[in-house]
Design a protein around this motif. Sequence first.
Motif, PDB file in Angstrom:
ATOM      1  N   VAL A 194      -2.123  -6.934   3.819  1.00 32.41           N
ATOM      2  CA  VAL A 194      -2.375  -5.605   4.381  1.00 32.41           C
ATOM      3  C   VAL A 194      -3.841  -5.464   4.735  1.00 32.41           C
ATOM      4  CG1 VAL A 194      -2.288  -3.128   3.964  1.00 32.41           C
ATOM      5  CG2 VAL A 194      -0.474  -4.594   3.082  1.00 32.41           C
ATOM      6  N   LEU A 248       1.340   1.320  -1.775  1.00 34.21           N
ATOM      7  CA  LEU A 248       0.699   0.019  -1.970  1.00 34.21           C
ATOM      8  C   LEU A 248       0.918  -0.515  -3.379  1.00 34.21           C
ATOM      9  CD1 LEU A 248      -2.697   0.484  -0.075  1.00 34.21           C
ATOM     10  CD2 LEU A 248      -0.699  -0.823   0.654  1.00 34.21           C
ATOM     11  N   VAL A 282       1.042   0.697   8.855  1.00 33.45           N
ATOM     12  CA  VAL A 282       0.469  -0.455   8.162  1.00 33.45           C
ATOM     13  C   VAL A 282       0.097  -1.520   9.188  1.00 33.45           C
ATOM     14  CG1 VAL A 282       0.784  -2.208   6.387  1.00 33.45           C
ATOM     15  CG2 VAL A 282       1.918   0.022   6.155  1.00 33.45           C
ATOM     16  N   VAL A 316      -4.172   0.913   6.242  1.00 34.33           N
ATOM     17  CA  VAL A 316      -3.040   1.822   6.047  1.00 34.33           C
ATOM     18  C   VAL A 316      -3.487   3.246   6.358  1.00 34.33           C
ATOM     19  CG1 VAL A 316      -1.244   2.626   4.472  1.00 34.33           C
ATOM     20  CG2 VAL A 316      -2.215   0.359   4.165  1.00 34.33           C
ATOM     21  N   TYR A 323       1.254  -7.717  -0.033  1.00 34.79           N
ATOM     22  CA  TYR A 323       0.160  -6.758  -0.247  1.00 34.79           C
ATOM     23  C   TYR A 323      -1.177  -7.372   0.158  1.00 34.79           C
ATOM     24  CZ  TYR A 323      -3.569  -4.553  -2.964  1.00 34.79           C
ATOM     25  OH  TYR A 323      -4.767  -4.003  -3.355  1.00 34.79           O
ATOM     26  N   LYS A 376       1.573  -3.011  14.775  1.00 30.97           N
ATOM     27  CA  LYS A 376       1.535  -2.163  13.580  1.00 30.97           C
ATOM     28  C   LYS A 376       2.962  -1.902  13.128  1.00 30.97           C
ATOM     29  CE  LYS A 376       1.418   2.426  15.790  1.00 30.97           C
ATOM     30  NZ  LYS A 376       0.635   3.693  15.920  1.00 30.97           N
TER      31      LYS A 376
END
Length: 280
Positions: free
Chosen positions: A205, A191, A219, A208, A202, A227
Amino acid sequence: MKPDRTIFSKRRLGYNEVLRKERRQEKIKNGVGVSFKWFGRKGWVVFLIVMLLGVGFWQGRYYFKELNPKEWRSLKTIQISGNRMLTWEELIQASCVEIGMSMSNVNVDSVKKHLLALPLVYSAEVRTTFPSGLEISLQEATALMVGFEKNNWKVYSERGMILPTAISSAYQLPVVDFTEMEDLQKIGQFLSTMKLKNEFLYRKVSQVSIDTKERAIEVFFKDVEFKTLFSLENWNEKQFDQYRQLVRGLSPSLKGAVIVDMRFNGFAYIKPYEKRYGDG
């Protein structure tokens, strides 16, 4: 009978050569006499001093081998840069150094190790400066992800260390699911690189985790239903741009996808939903 000066080693010499020979002998005789006179007046003192110095160096040869010039100096200045949340006093106390200590006791590796033990420190560079200074350059850790551990939500940094941050201020951060601390550190590195390379991605997201069976990083992004799998060991930052280009516009194949596998460099494998039909 007076010896014949013109004969030397059974060889007859000329008159001029005899005179030169006698002058050389006289010069040597005078030089030796002057040397003895000088030694009698002052030379013996110089000889005695040289002898004493020689004995002193010989006796102290082991001491000189162990001689450390750093022990003659003490730490006078400490410069710290890169700190925003941590104060100068907190960092000095954590690094176990202080003004006035001997430079021979300043170990840059030890100072760095102590600083990296702080949860708010992401990286540290430490070096000594001549003649008696210490420079510390820091990069502080940031809140990167949140996880549920021991019945509590906690905020983690890039290094997988718990940060003293209120969970209420980190609700937009990705949620991580892990069982081993090593997995958390791998996710943190993943990350952190994504944030540095493509912060917009990012921010997308949602969750995770690590699939140990598939050797993949799972992710879930907020703007898609499938996914995405990245390689656990061999992912690279170029794949973040490849993913962005892949989902841009959402092709029909992606709209029906359940898994987008990015573990292969250069292309993605898309697994669609399985359609099941009843017997009617």
